[in-house]
Scaffold this motif. Structure first.
Motif, short mmCIF file in Angstrom:
data_model
loop_
_atom_site.label_atom_id
_atom_site.label_comp_id
_atom_site.label_asym_id
_atom_site.label_seq_id
_atom_site.Cartn_x
_atom_site.Cartn_y
_atom_site.Cartn_z
N GLY A 69 39.80 8.62 147.08
CA GLY A 69 38.55 8.83 147.66
C GLY A 69 38.22 7.58 148.77
O GLY A 69 39.10 6.58 148.58
N ALA A 70 36.90 7.70 149.35
CA ALA A 70 37.00 6.54 150.37
C ALA A 70 36.95 5.33 150.13
O ALA A 70 37.11 4.24 150.57
CB ALA A 70 35.59 7.10 151.23
N GLY A 71 36.33 5.09 148.84
CA GLY A 71 36.12 3.78 148.22
C GLY A 71 36.84 3.18 147.20
O GLY A 71 37.09 2.08 146.56
N LEU A 80 49.28 6.78 150.25
CA LEU A 80 48.74 7.98 151.14
C LEU A 80 48.26 7.42 152.34
O LEU A 80 47.96 8.24 153.29
CB LEU A 80 48.16 8.93 150.33
CG LEU A 80 48.66 9.57 149.40
CD1 LEU A 80 47.67 10.39 148.39
CD2 LEU A 80 49.61 10.44 149.85
N SER A 81 47.73 6.11 152.70
CA SER A 81 47.15 5.79 153.77
C SER A 81 48.10 4.97 154.81
O SER A 81 47.53 4.48 155.79
CB SER A 81 45.87 4.57 153.49
OG SER A 81 46.27 3.45 152.70
N CYS A 85 55.28 7.49 154.92
CA CYS A 85 55.27 7.37 153.62
C CYS A 85 56.73 7.54 153.08
O CYS A 85 57.36 8.61 153.26
CB CYS A 85 54.53 8.67 152.89
SG CYS A 85 52.76 8.17 152.79
N PRO A 86 57.38 6.55 152.41
CA PRO A 86 58.92 6.63 152.13
C PRO A 86 58.86 7.73 150.89
O PRO A 86 58.31 7.74 149.87
CB PRO A 86 59.23 5.28 151.43
CG PRO A 86 58.04 4.62 151.25
CD PRO A 86 56.82 5.38 152.19
N THR A 87 59.77 8.72 151.17
CA THR A 87 60.04 9.65 150.11
C THR A 87 61.76 10.03 150.03
O THR A 87 62.43 9.63 150.82
CB THR A 87 59.45 11.14 150.53
OG1 THR A 87 59.99 11.63 151.76
CG2 THR A 87 57.86 11.16 150.40
N LEU A 88 62.00 10.35 148.85
CA LEU A 88 63.50 10.93 148.81
C LEU A 88 63.77 12.27 149.08
O LEU A 88 63.02 13.10 148.44
CB LEU A 88 63.92 10.49 147.32
CG LEU A 88 63.91 9.13 146.81
CD1 LEU A 88 64.19 8.88 145.30
CD2 LEU A 88 64.64 8.06 147.33
N VAL A 133 51.05 14.35 150.90
CA VAL A 133 51.20 13.43 151.88
C VAL A 133 50.73 14.24 153.27
O VAL A 133 50.06 13.62 154.11
CB VAL A 133 52.57 13.04 152.05
CG1 VAL A 133 53.03 12.69 153.39
CG2 VAL A 133 53.01 11.98 150.78
N ARG A 134 51.16 15.49 153.19
CA ARG A 134 50.72 16.59 154.40
C ARG A 134 49.14 16.47 154.52
O ARG A 134 48.68 16.42 155.83
CB ARG A 134 51.30 18.00 154.24
CG ARG A 134 51.64 18.53 155.26
CD ARG A 134 52.28 19.92 155.02
NE ARG A 134 52.16 20.72 154.12
CZ ARG A 134 52.91 20.71 152.80
NH1 ARG A 134 53.90 20.10 152.97
NH2 ARG A 134 52.51 21.32 152.00
N LEU A 135 48.27 16.64 153.28
CA LEU A 135 46.77 16.58 153.53
C LEU A 135 46.30 15.41 153.92
O LEU A 135 45.45 15.43 154.52
CB LEU A 135 46.49 17.03 152.07
CG LEU A 135 46.57 18.54 151.60
CD1 LEU A 135 46.26 18.47 149.99
CD2 LEU A 135 45.74 19.37 152.42
N ALA A 136 46.92 14.13 153.76
CA ALA A 136 46.70 12.99 154.19
C ALA A 136 47.02 12.62 155.45
O ALA A 136 46.67 11.61 156.01
CB ALA A 136 47.10 11.84 153.14
#
Length: 142
Positions: A69-71, A80-81, A85-88, A133-136
């Motif tokens: 959420g924003a807060g 996610l910001s 983003c590092p992923t395997l 990650v895609r949604l972010a």
């Protein structure tokens, strides 16, 4: 069991075996290499000991899924910001998440309804990390 919180579900004890990977009746176990997890496990153990010694008191432990959420300033929002983003490669773990507004509502309900013990609080279902990650709107390294 739906408790009327839009987008969130509080898993009750009768359905925990079907709906949750971590059952409320199970004691938390930590990872030796994670101080953050070890501290959460120890805090819940202390609350549990207090509840056992004070049967005249209603003690509820809310096990919140990672908050978004924003807060929200959490490990999940930090991850996610990022710009990247590092992923395997080939590893796409499933995640349970919770919006900060739903966490506030779950806390409010816990104060006004006598529920003893641990309660898992998460949005219904799971989200693959790749989708989160895609949604972010973030690119991945994997």
């Amino acid at each position: 069991q739906q408790r009327g919180v839009p987008g969130a579900e509080v898993v009750d004890r009768e359905r925990a075996a079907v709906r949750a990977q971590l059952r409320e009746a199970w004691a938390l176990k930590g990872a030796d290499q994670s101080r953050f997890i070890a501290d959460k496990v120890e805090a819940e153990a202390q609350v549990s000991r207090f509840a056992q010694k004070s049967p005249d008191r209603v003690v509820t432990t809310l096990r919140m899924a990672p908050l978004l959420g924003a807060g929200a300033d959490t490990l999940a929002t930090s991850y996610l910001s990022r710009k990247l983003c590092p992923t395997l490669l080939g590893f796409d773990p499933l995640m349970q998440l919770l919006h900060e507004d739903d966490a506030v509502e779950a806390t409010r309900r816990a104060v006004h309804v006598d529920v003893r013990g641990a309660v898992n609080v998460a949005a219904p279902g799971v989200v693959p990390l790749s989708r989160a990650v895609r949604l972010a709107g973030v690119k991945t390294t994997g």
